[in-house]
Scaffold this motif. Structure first.
Motif, PDB file in Angstrom:
ATOM      1  N   GLU A   2       5.688  27.300  -6.647  1.00 15.43           N
ATOM      2  CA  GLU A   2       4.666  27.247  -5.604  1.00 15.43           C
ATOM      3  C   GLU A   2       4.424  25.843  -5.062  1.00 15.43           C
ATOM      4  N   LEU A   3       4.976  24.831  -5.704  1.00 13.93           N
ATOM      5  CA  LEU A   3       4.790  23.447  -5.252  1.00 13.93           C
ATOM      6  C   LEU A   3       5.757  23.180  -4.102  1.00 13.93           C
ATOM      7  N   ARG A   4       5.330  23.498  -2.883  1.00 16.25           N
ATOM      8  CA  ARG A   4       6.197  23.419  -1.713  1.00 16.25           C
ATOM      9  C   ARG A   4       5.832  22.307  -0.744  1.00 16.25           C
ATOM     10  N   HIS A   5       4.755  21.620  -0.984  1.00 11.67           N
ATOM     11  CA  HIS A   5       4.287  20.589  -0.059  1.00 11.67           C
ATOM     12  C   HIS A   5       4.513  19.209  -0.679  1.00 11.67           C
ATOM     13  N   ARG A   6       4.942  18.268   0.147  1.00 11.27           N
ATOM     14  CA  ARG A   6       5.170  16.899  -0.321  1.00 11.27           C
ATOM     15  C   ARG A   6       3.969  16.053   0.073  1.00 11.27           C
ATOM     16  N   ILE A   7       3.330  15.416  -0.909  1.00 11.36           N
ATOM     17  CA  ILE A   7       2.182  14.557  -0.628  1.00 11.36           C
ATOM     18  C   ILE A   7       2.477  13.136  -1.098  1.00 11.36           C
ATOM     19  N   SER A   8       1.762  12.195  -0.507  1.00 11.75           N
ATOM     20  CA  SER A   8       1.794  10.799  -0.946  1.00 11.75           C
ATOM     21  C   SER A   8       0.396  10.431  -1.405  1.00 11.75           C
ATOM     22  N   ILE A   9       0.319   9.696  -2.492  1.00  8.51           N
ATOM     23  CA  ILE A   9      -0.963   9.216  -2.998  1.00  8.51           C
ATOM     24  C   ILE A   9      -1.050   7.740  -2.649  1.00  8.51           C
ATOM     25  N   LEU A  10      -2.066   7.391  -1.862  1.00  7.73           N
ATOM     26  CA  LEU A  10      -2.245   6.027  -1.365  1.00  7.73           C
ATOM     27  C   LEU A  10      -3.487   5.412  -1.990  1.00  7.73           C
ATOM     28  N   ARG A  11      -3.411   4.148  -2.325  1.00  2.00           N
ATOM     29  CA  ARG A  11      -4.546   3.437  -2.912  1.00  2.00           C
ATOM     30  C   ARG A  11      -4.973   2.308  -1.988  1.00  2.00           C
ATOM     31  N   PRO A  12      -6.265   2.273  -1.597  1.00  4.17           N
ATOM     32  CA  PRO A  12      -6.747   1.185  -0.734  1.00  4.17           C
ATOM     33  C   PRO A  12      -6.687  -0.169  -1.449  1.00  4.17           C
ATOM     34  N   VAL A  13      -6.246  -1.184  -0.718  1.00  5.59           N
ATOM     35  CA  VAL A  13      -6.208  -2.557  -1.223  1.00  5.59           C
ATOM     36  C   VAL A  13      -7.045  -3.397  -0.277  1.00  5.59           C
ATOM     37  N   MET A  14      -8.077  -4.065  -0.814  1.00  5.85           N
ATOM     38  CA  MET A  14      -8.968  -4.848   0.041  1.00  5.85           C
ATOM     39  C   MET A  14      -8.847  -6.326  -0.303  1.00  5.85           C
ATOM     40  N   ASP A  15      -8.716  -7.128   0.742  1.00  8.50           N
ATOM     41  CA  ASP A  15      -8.683  -8.577   0.587  1.00  8.50           C
ATOM     42  C   ASP A  15     -10.075  -9.117   0.889  1.00  8.50           C
ATOM     43  N   THR A  16     -10.502 -10.105   0.093  1.00 12.44           N
ATOM     44  CA  THR A  16     -11.822 -10.709   0.302  1.00 12.44           C
ATOM     45  C   THR A  16     -11.674 -12.217   0.467  1.00 12.44           C
ATOM     46  N   ASP A  17     -12.671 -12.812   1.137  1.00 17.98           N
ATOM     47  CA  ASP A  17     -12.676 -14.264   1.275  1.00 17.98           C
ATOM     48  C   ASP A  17     -13.466 -14.867   0.116  1.00 17.98           C
ATOM     49  N   ASP A  18     -13.722 -16.181   0.184  1.00 16.30           N
ATOM     50  CA  ASP A  18     -14.401 -16.893  -0.909  1.00 16.30           C
ATOM     51  C   ASP A  18     -15.835 -16.409  -1.123  1.00 16.30           C
ATOM     52  N   GLU A  19     -16.446 -15.859  -0.089  1.00 19.02           N
ATOM     53  CA  GLU A  19     -17.834 -15.411  -0.190  1.00 19.02           C
ATOM     54  C   GLU A  19     -17.953 -13.935  -0.543  1.00 19.02           C
ATOM     55  N   GLY A  20     -16.820 -13.255  -0.718  1.00 21.60           N
ATOM     56  CA  GLY A  20     -16.844 -11.852  -1.095  1.00 21.60           C
ATOM     57  C   GLY A  20     -16.830 -10.878   0.066  1.00 21.60           C
ATOM     58  N   ASN A  21     -16.670 -11.376   1.274  1.00 24.68           N
ATOM     59  CA  ASN A  21     -16.606 -10.493   2.440  1.00 24.68           C
ATOM     60  C   ASN A  21     -15.233  -9.841   2.532  1.00 24.68           C
ATOM     61  N   ILE A  22     -15.208  -8.587   2.923  1.00 23.16           N
ATOM     62  CA  ILE A  22     -13.947  -7.868   3.068  1.00 23.16           C
ATOM     63  C   ILE A  22     -13.296  -8.291   4.376  1.00 23.16           C
ATOM     64  N   LEU A  23     -12.077  -8.845   4.286  1.00 26.76           N
ATOM     65  CA  LEU A  23     -11.362  -9.310   5.462  1.00 26.76           C
ATOM     66  C   LEU A  23     -10.525  -8.197   6.080  1.00 26.76           C
ATOM     67  N   SER A  24      -9.714  -7.570   5.276  1.00 23.11           N
ATOM     68  CA  SER A  24      -8.876  -6.485   5.780  1.00 23.11           C
ATOM     69  C   SER A  24      -8.654  -5.470   4.671  1.00 23.11           C
ATOM     70  N   SER A  25      -8.363  -4.289   5.078  1.00 26.36           N
ATOM     71  CA  SER A  25      -8.111  -3.225   4.121  1.00 26.36           C
ATOM     72  C   SER A  25      -6.777  -2.587   4.457  1.00 26.36           C
ATOM     73  N   SER A  26      -5.928  -2.484   3.493  1.00 24.71           N
ATOM     74  CA  SER A  26      -4.648  -1.823   3.690  1.00 24.71           C
ATOM     75  C   SER A  26      -4.470  -0.807   2.556  1.00 24.71           C
ATOM     76  N   VAL A  27      -3.401  -0.068   2.592  1.00 24.65           N
ATOM     77  CA  VAL A  27      -3.128   0.899   1.540  1.00 24.65           C
ATOM     78  C   VAL A  27      -1.737   0.657   0.983  1.00 24.65           C
ATOM     79  N   GLN A  28      -1.589   0.949  -0.304  1.00 27.87           N
ATOM     80  CA  GLN A  28      -0.280   0.892  -0.927  1.00 27.87           C
ATOM     81  C   GLN A  28       0.004   2.252  -1.543  1.00 27.87           C
ATOM     82  N   GLU A  29       1.254   2.651  -1.491  1.00 27.63           N
ATOM     83  CA  GLU A  29       1.622   3.957  -2.014  1.00 27.63           C
ATOM     84  C   GLU A  29       1.742   3.902  -3.530  1.00 27.63           C
ATOM     85  N   VAL A  30       1.007   4.772  -4.209  1.00 26.25           N
ATOM     86  CA  VAL A  30       1.055   4.859  -5.669  1.00 26.25           C
ATOM     87  C   VAL A  30       2.208   5.760  -6.093  1.00 26.25           C
TER      88      VAL A  30
END
Length: 112
Positions: A7-35
């Motif tokens: 019954e496993l007929r669908h292909r899925i990808s599991i993605l994990r958000p990766v967030m970059d922060t500056d020196d003050e802890g503010n989120i600069l950009s958010s990307s995803v990496q495939e797990v």
């Protein structure tokens, strides 16, 4: 719910958000990496259409069953068939056994 390997007929990808922060802890950009990728059984089980005063919200909920894996987090994103699904509950083993993992997700349908 009974699930078999055929019954496993669908292909899925599991993605994990990766967030970059500056020196003050503010989120600069958010990307995803495939797990990882997995074969899955994807079942839509609920749909909700709310038409409030301010906005209209359309949601579809999915129950996704994959072979058990311990690296899936509640913050991960599931990509299936060009759709990005957001988990609405922590992943849990089906029937309490470590054979199948159930991920309940929600897709927000955008008005085009």
């Amino acid at each position: 719910m009974q699930v078999s390997m055929s019954e496993l007929r669908h292909r899925i990808s599991i993605l994990r958000p990766v967030m970059d922060t500056d020196d003050e802890g503010n989120i600069l950009s958010s990307s995803v990496q495939e797990v990882g990728k997995a074969w899955a059984l994807v079942l839509p089980f609920a749909a909700k259409i709310s038409d409030g005063y301010a906005e209209k919200v359309q949601e579809v909920d999915y129950r996704i069953v994959v072979r058990y894996r311990a690296d899936v987090r509640v913050t991960d994103i599931v990509e299936w068939s060009g759709k990005r699904l957001i988990p609405i509950a922590p992943p849990y083993p089906l029937g309490g056994k470590k054979q199948w993992l159930v991920i309940e997700c929600r897709e927000l349908v955008e008005d085009g």
